[in-house]
Design an enzyme around this catalytic site. Structure first.
Site, PDB file in Angstrom:
ATOM      1  N   PHE A  68       0.715  -1.001   0.246  1.00  0.00           N
ATOM      2  CA  PHE A  68      -0.070  -0.024   0.391  1.00  0.00           C
ATOM      3  C   PHE A  68       0.871   1.133   0.183  1.00  0.00           C
ATOM      4  CE2 PHE A  68      -2.272   3.716   1.661  1.00  0.00           C
ATOM      5  CZ  PHE A  68      -3.733   3.503   0.749  1.00  0.00           C
ATOM      6  N   ASP A  88       9.795   2.942   1.781  1.00  0.00           N
ATOM      7  CA  ASP A  88       8.438   4.111   2.128  1.00  0.00           C
ATOM      8  C   ASP A  88       8.032   3.906   3.512  1.00  0.00           C
ATOM      9  OD1 ASP A  88       5.318   4.497   2.717  1.00  0.00           O
ATOM     10  OD2 ASP A  88       4.710   4.071   0.461  1.00  0.00           O
ATOM     11  N   LYS A  96       3.035  11.608   6.574  1.00  0.00           N
ATOM     12  CA  LYS A  96       2.045  10.992   8.390  1.00  0.00           C
ATOM     13  C   LYS A  96       3.394  12.010   9.433  1.00  0.00           C
ATOM     14  CE  LYS A  96      -0.543   7.369   5.995  1.00  0.00           C
ATOM     15  NZ  LYS A  96      -1.333   8.472   6.083  1.00  0.00           N
TER      16      LYS A  96
END
Length: 401
Positions: free
Chosen positions: A141, A226, A255
């Protein structure tokens, strides 16, 4: 109708149904706690998918944002501003890298990493134009843009959005043999999550990540990590890769970099890689804006103390020890994770992940499900041990019921 029912009904009537939130309407929050429109308090064990590593309304971050709001919030990259150089310098130093390319959201940063790898492949590695390949892992994801879902194996994320962007090859997560066999002279990068969050907090076997690093070095291929969810303290280290002593060619961050205040993301790498860009070839109006830089600089300063990483490691050991006691007892099948991050597979007979999340909400604990009967637990790193134990007690109550 109650205030909660009214708010939910209005949202469902006037917003696209691209999310299925739990039926709680948050009005305020502080630390690890959120309060709804009717005054009920809930323990937040999701932390905005790691965007709120430092808790809700963290005073240092709010003060940094407020001070910057009084000065200047946006210039665009048409001009320099006085927070930009410090942000790039400090973030590069935190990562042990040389250059930073700031964006806003995690998906934008992943898109930037893809473009960087391709341009590096053509300009530096010498791959023929239009032939660059990037290898990714199954069950990944990385975001929801058209290009990113083109290399997703999740039907919900991918279905009905074709035609899809070519140039990607998918191999099983954790399989070094498959990765080696997929590499060709046109491979420019391997893009993976050191821990797969959306897939259920999957931690690869020991040796896999060092193996990826070795293979990419051998074949002159970029290793792109990531760390949007796993990075910036969540796992007990600044970066999840540190647990196996691995340094990638490129970090993709987001984030927690915005402290739960503003969206901030970045690609961080060497001058030899990010140096492939020339003015006008990539950009973002809001990327690296003064407000974002001010908040992110405070995040970086907080991480430099090591306090939050140590807290995530200590409380994470406690979390996994307590969750481990539940495993094998019939209610919990498997527990995975690292630091203050866990994927908990509930026995299907007890209910789906969604149903367990709803029952926990009734006990004033907020988590989120993923795939089947899995729930994710990822509290803010500032949570107290007492509050964490309270939340775990509520989980035991739900499972025993």
């Amino acid at each position: 109708m109650s205030a909660t029912e009214t708010a939910i009904a209005s949202a469902e009537a006037h917003s696209a149904h691209n999310y299925h939130p739990l039926p709680v309407v948050v009005a305020s929050a502080e630390g690890a706690w959120m309060t709804d429109v009717e005054g009920r308090r809930y323990l937040d064990l999701l932390a905005g998918y790691s965007a709120l590593n430092f808790g809700h309304g963290n005073r240092r971050l709010i003060d940094a944002a407020r001070a910057q709001l009084e000065r200047v919030t946006l210039t665009s990259r048409a001009f320099h501003h006085d927070r930009f150089a410090d942000f790039c310098t400090e973030l590069a130093a935190l990562c042990g890298m040389e250059m930073v390319l700031p964006m806003n959201t995690g998906a934008e940063a992943v898109e930037t990493a893809v473009k960087t790898a391709r341009k590096w492949g053509y300009r530096v590695k010498g791959v023929p134009d239009g032939m660059a390949k990037i290898i990714v892992a199954s069950d990944n994801f990385h975001g929801r843009t058209t290009t990113i879902i083109s290399f997703s194996t999740d039907p919900e994320a991918r279905a009905d959005y074709g035609p899809y962007t070519p140039g990607f090859e998918i191999v099983p997560y954790g399989d070094l043999t498959a990765l080696r066999e997929a590499m060709t002279e046109n491979t420019v990068a391997v893009l993976i999550e050191p821990i797969q969050g959306e897939a259920g907090v999957l931690v690869p076997r020991a040796g896999y990540l060092p193996g990826v690093r070795e293979l990419t070095r051998e074949r002159n291929v970029l290793f792109i990590a990531d760390e949007i969810q796993s990075g910036l303290g969540r796992t007990g280290k600044t970066f999840a890769l540190e647990h196996e002593g691995v340094v990638p060619d490129m970090y993709v961050l987001g984030k927690a970099l915005g402290g739960g205040v503003v969206p901030v993301s970045a690609v961080v790498s060497s001058a030899g890689i990010l140096g492939v860009f020339k003015p006008g070839e990539h950009g973002s109006t809001f990327g690296g804006n003064p407000l974002a830089c001010a908040v992110a600089l405070e995040v970086i300063a907080m991480l430099r103390t090591g306090e939050y990483q140590e807290r995530a490691a200590e409380l994470g050991d406690h979390l996994h020890r307590e969750l481990g006691l539940l495993a094998g007892g019939g209610a919990v099948e498997t527990v995975r994770g690292r630091g203050l991050w866990a994927g908990v597979d509930i026995a299907p007979a007890l209910g789906t992940g969604r149903e367990i999340s709803e029952r926990l909400m009734e006990e004033r604990v907020l988590v989120k499900d993923t795939h089947g009967s899995t729930i994710r637990i990822a509290p803010p790193l500032v949570i107290s041990k007492e509050d964490l134990d309270w939340g775990l007690d509520r989980l035991r109550t739900v499972l025993s019921a």
